[in-house]
Enzyme design. Structure first.
Site, PDB file in Angstrom:
ATOM      1  N   GLY A  50       0.806  -1.219   0.000  1.00 53.22           N
ATOM      2  CA  GLY A  50       0.000   0.000   0.000  1.00 53.22           C
ATOM      3  C   GLY A  50       0.836   1.265   0.000  1.00 53.22           C
ATOM      4  CG  MET A  75       8.668   7.553  -7.412  1.00 50.46           C
ATOM      5  SD  MET A  75       7.220   7.529  -8.462  1.00 50.46           S
ATOM      6  CE  MET A  75       7.508   9.051  -9.365  1.00 50.46           C
ATOM      7  CB  SER A  76      10.405   4.504  -1.530  1.00 59.69           C
ATOM      8  OG  SER A  76      10.203   3.857  -0.296  1.00 59.69           O
ATOM      9  CD  GLN A  85      10.532  -7.402  -2.175  1.00 64.30           C
ATOM     10  OE1 GLN A  85      10.315  -7.426  -0.983  1.00 64.30           O
ATOM     11  NE2 GLN A  85       9.874  -6.591  -2.986  1.00 64.30           N
ATOM     12  N   GLY A 100       5.240   4.574  -8.954  1.00 56.69           N
ATOM     13  CA  GLY A 100       6.024   3.358  -9.221  1.00 56.69           C
ATOM     14  C   GLY A 100       5.121   2.126  -9.220  1.00 56.69           C
ATOM     15  CG  HIS A 101       3.198   0.794  -5.575  1.00 54.11           C
ATOM     16  ND1 HIS A 101       3.288   1.784  -4.627  1.00 54.11           N
ATOM     17  CD2 HIS A 101       3.861  -0.267  -5.070  1.00 54.11           C
ATOM     18  CE1 HIS A 101       3.967   1.336  -3.588  1.00 54.11           C
ATOM     19  NE2 HIS A 101       4.341   0.097  -3.831  1.00 54.11           N
TER      20      HIS A 101
HETATM   21  O1  PAF Z   1       7.938  -4.883  -1.884  1.00 51.38           O
HETATM   22  C1  PAF Z   1       6.960  -4.935  -1.120  1.00 51.38           C
HETATM   23  O2  PAF Z   1       6.108  -4.039  -1.070  1.00 51.38           O
HETATM   24  C2  PAF Z   1       6.791  -6.155  -0.217  1.00 51.38           C
HETATM   25  O3  PAF Z   1       8.030  -6.630   0.187  1.00 51.38           O
HETATM   26  C3  PAF Z   1       5.946  -7.279  -0.853  1.00 51.38           C
HETATM   27  C4  PAF Z   1       6.623  -7.856  -2.079  1.00 51.38           C
HETATM   28  C5  PAF Z   1       4.572  -6.749  -1.218  1.00 51.38           C
HETATM   29  C6  PAF Z   1       5.766  -8.410   0.147  1.00 51.38           C
HETATM   30  O4  PAF Z   1       5.134  -7.978   1.306  1.00 51.38           O
END
Ligand code: PAF
Length: 279
Positions: free
Chosen positions: A28, A183-184, A152, A33-34
């Protein structure tokens, strides 16, 4: 957009579909970026699913978990604006019905011993737990993740191998603010003054990328650590690695694809970023 809280409802909704499914897992506090991940998932699949779940098991620092930004109403508006088909919005009980004490242990190996694996013990095992659960529920064709979380992405690639999953992992380029800051969701926690300083992380990455053929990595990294400290950031690491394996490199090696990775704290907020050395 369907908004579902229970795994069984999502499974039921998707059970008879023969369509391709693009999946974007998030915690969320959505930003451009998302949304770019969702847009790419939309272009490449018939159905797009986004999940929002702030996963407690991947936070090694309880203070970090407590202050993680939550902006569900705004997130829903943003997801609607890019035409997301399904939002999965479970709570902790739904994702961890048997509690969080007996987590699955994934053999992540080397990747869990360096960089964020070293500085955030247990973090990647928490990520593997939740991503594995989500993948079993959504059963996507493709999984979309951002390059900002470089390590990740490699850990999730490993998870897909361990679990013999056929899901295709698509790693998408980092989106940046106009001054270069990656962006974060955590950027929203920075004060105006800190936000101004945070751009220095990307400046350091660029500095290293511009000078890699004329200076050793040690000298460049020391210079950058000094610059960051001077303006009030606490660098946790500034490291060079082979991009495909994250094997740490003592110095530049033009025969390899390389990536520089930085983690630094600013007012207690941990920021990470990375840049590929293109040659
Ligand atoms: O990158 C993220 O936002 C989190 O690490 C993820 C991949 C949704 C797992 O909780």
């Amino acid at each position: 957009m369907h908004i579902l809280q229970f795994a069984k409802d999502l499974t039921e909704l998707l059970s008879s579909t023969k369509n391709t499914i693009g999946f974007v897992p998030t915690m969320g506090a959505l930003h451009e970026g998302h949304l770019s991940l969702i847009q790419q998932a939309k272009q490449e699949n018939e159905i797009t699913v986004c999940s929002i779940f702030v996963n407690p098991t991947q936070f090694n620092d309880p203070k970090d978990f407590a202050k993680y930004p939550i902006t569900i109403a705004e997130d829903i508006e943003k997801l609607l604006s890019v035409g997301t088909d399904i939002l999965f919005l479970p709570d902790v009980k739904e994702m961890y019905p048997f509690g969080m004490d007996n987590l699955e242990v994934y053999v992540i190996g080397y990747l869990d011993t360096i960089l964020d694996g070293k500085y955030r013990p247990g973090h990647f095992n928490g990520v593997c737990n939740i991503v594995h659960k989500l993948l079993m529920i959504v059963e996507p064709t493709r999984l979309y993740m951002g390059q900002k979380d470089f390590q990740q992405c490699l850990v999730v690639k490993r998870l897909l191998e361990i679990t013999q999953s056929s899901v295709e992992l698509i790693t998408c380029s980092t989106l940046r603010e106009s001054d270069g800051l990656a962006m974060s969701s955590r950027n929203t926690l920075l004060s105006t003054e800190s936000r101004e300083k945070a751009r220095a992380i990307y400046s350091c990455l660029q500095y290293i990328r511009t000078h890699w053929q004329i200076q050793s990595f040690t000298i460049l990294a020391e210079h950058c650590a000094g610059e960051l400290r001077e303006i009030g950031l606490e660098p946790e690491y500034i490291l060079l690695a082979e991009a495909d394996t994250l094997i740490l490199l003592p110095d530049f090696d033009s025969s390899r694809k390389m990536v520089v990775l930085i983690a630094a704290k600013l007012d207690g907020i941990r920021l990470i970023d990375n840049l590929l050395i293109v040659h």
